[in-house]
Design an enzyme around this catalytic site. Structure first.
Site, PDB file in Angstrom:
ATOM      1  N   GLU A  62       0.811  -1.221   0.000  1.00  0.00           N
ATOM      2  CA  GLU A  62       0.000   0.000   0.000  1.00  0.00           C
ATOM      3  C   GLU A  62       0.847   1.276   0.000  1.00  0.00           C
ATOM      4  OE1 GLU A  62      -2.535  -3.327   1.098  1.00  0.00           O
ATOM      5  OE2 GLU A  62      -0.597  -2.641   1.905  1.00  0.00           O
ATOM      6  N   HIS A 131     -10.662  -5.951   8.480  1.00  0.00           N
ATOM      7  CA  HIS A 131     -11.506  -5.779   7.303  1.00  0.00           C
ATOM      8  C   HIS A 131     -12.763  -4.955   7.601  1.00  0.00           C
ATOM      9  CE1 HIS A 131      -8.954  -9.062   5.961  1.00  0.00           C
ATOM     10  NE2 HIS A 131      -9.458  -8.985   4.743  1.00  0.00           N
TER      11      HIS A 131
END
Length: 327
Positions: A62, A131
């Site tokens: 990321e 998540h």
């Protein structure tokens, strides 16, 4: 006829596709966004139309995604980066908050960084650890970032288009549990509301309910249930988290005298606290009760089987309304 019925996920797909057709400098990048079409299939079909040079499958890194995107901005591109899940954004936190957010200011306005970061966020889908986070407050604390969160299909389409057109970096928090809720999308008519304006979804007289993203549907339901008991609740979708549309919220609270704020993120240190402080300042002589916040608890997000006890629900929202009306 430019109006179609789409789920939020596909409204975003349409927004991305139309932006890419309108400007060849717009490109998509992220993990599995290309051939797979993204884990939520939001970028499905874009690879086939625009090819591997404009829909780029990146490594699982990321920080590299955001850093590369910043470099692309320097070369005149308008990258749209997808962070696969909310909890995966933290390896990129340094790039976002120390580079992306500050580059325009650092260069005294000489350099624009027109980058969009899409982040599916929030709970309610029974996912595993990392998540289901709601990290919007962490980014809102950093000056230089525009932060928005659509809650319906038409906003999902147009806010995606407006974010890509912005000369500033924009984080779009997408409420993943609302991805497949359908709504009318008018691709031919730009909305009257600006990108950072709140929307009054329902007028009321007794109290104001404010939420954004995944919690908007909840407060709409709460208003409908309360109406059966003769309680009239005004419902506002904040839409934008930074900047916040305090004028619309203030005008509503001046009418109703009460405010209940609902968000999935923990109440401690959440955006609701900033709103409560500002509205208390601006509406002190109009408030009939303290501003009440309903949100997640100050714990790590729990395992899937426990998330229903963590997330705000109808009972907690209606209880907050009752407590506000009791003053």
């Amino acid at each position: 006829m430019s109006t179609v019925k789409l789920p939020i996920a596909k409204a975003i797909t349409q927004g991305l596709a139309d932006a890419m057709r309108a400007d060849e400098k717009v490109l998509i990048m992220g993990e599995d966004v290309g051939v797979l079409g993204g884990v939520f299939r939001v970028t499905d079909g874009l690879f086939d139309e625009f090819g591997a040079l404009r829909v780029v499958d990146t490594p699982l890194a990321e920080a590299s995604i955001i850093g590369t995107g910043i470099g692309l901005c320097f070369r005149g591109y308008r990258p749209v980066a997808e962070i696969q899940f909310d909890g995966f954004v933290f390896p990129a936190f340094n790039q976002i908050t120390t580079q992306l957010a500050k580059m325009h200011y650092r260069t005294r306005g000489r350099v624009n960084v027109p980058m969009v970061i899409r982040i599916p966020y929030g709970g309610g889908i029974g996912a595993v650890e990392h998540h289901s986070e709601s990290p919007e407050a962490l980014f809102a604390h950093t000056a230089g970032l525009r932060i928005i969160t659509p809650s319906n299909a038409n906003d999902a389409y147009w806010m995606t288009r407006q974010a890509i057109e912005s000369e500033d970096p924009v984080i779009v928090f997408e409420p993943k549990r609302r991805y497949w809720i359908k709504g009318d999308v008018d691709t031919g008519a730009r909305p009257q509301l600006g990108l950072h304006q709140a929307a009054v979804l329902r007028e009321g007289r007794d109290a104001t309910l404010l939420a954004w993203g995944p919690s908007v549907g909840l407060i709409q339901e709460a208003a409908q249930v309360a109406a059966k008991d003769g309680i009239s609740l005004e419902v506002i979708d904040a839409r934008s988290i930074s900047p916040l549309d305090f004028d619309t919220i203030e005008a509503s609270v001046q009418r109703t005298g009460r405010l209940v704020i609902v968000h999935e993120a923990p109440v401690f240190g959440g955006i609701g606290g900033e709103i409560a402080a500002r509205i208390t300042e601006r509406c002190f002589y109009h408030l009939e009760a303290p501003v009440i916040r309903v949100g997640g608890y100050h714990t790590p997000y729990p395992p899937a089987r426990l998330e229903e006890h963590y997330l705000p629900d109808l009972d907690r929202v209606l209880d907050a309304v009752d407590r506000s009306l009791a003053y």
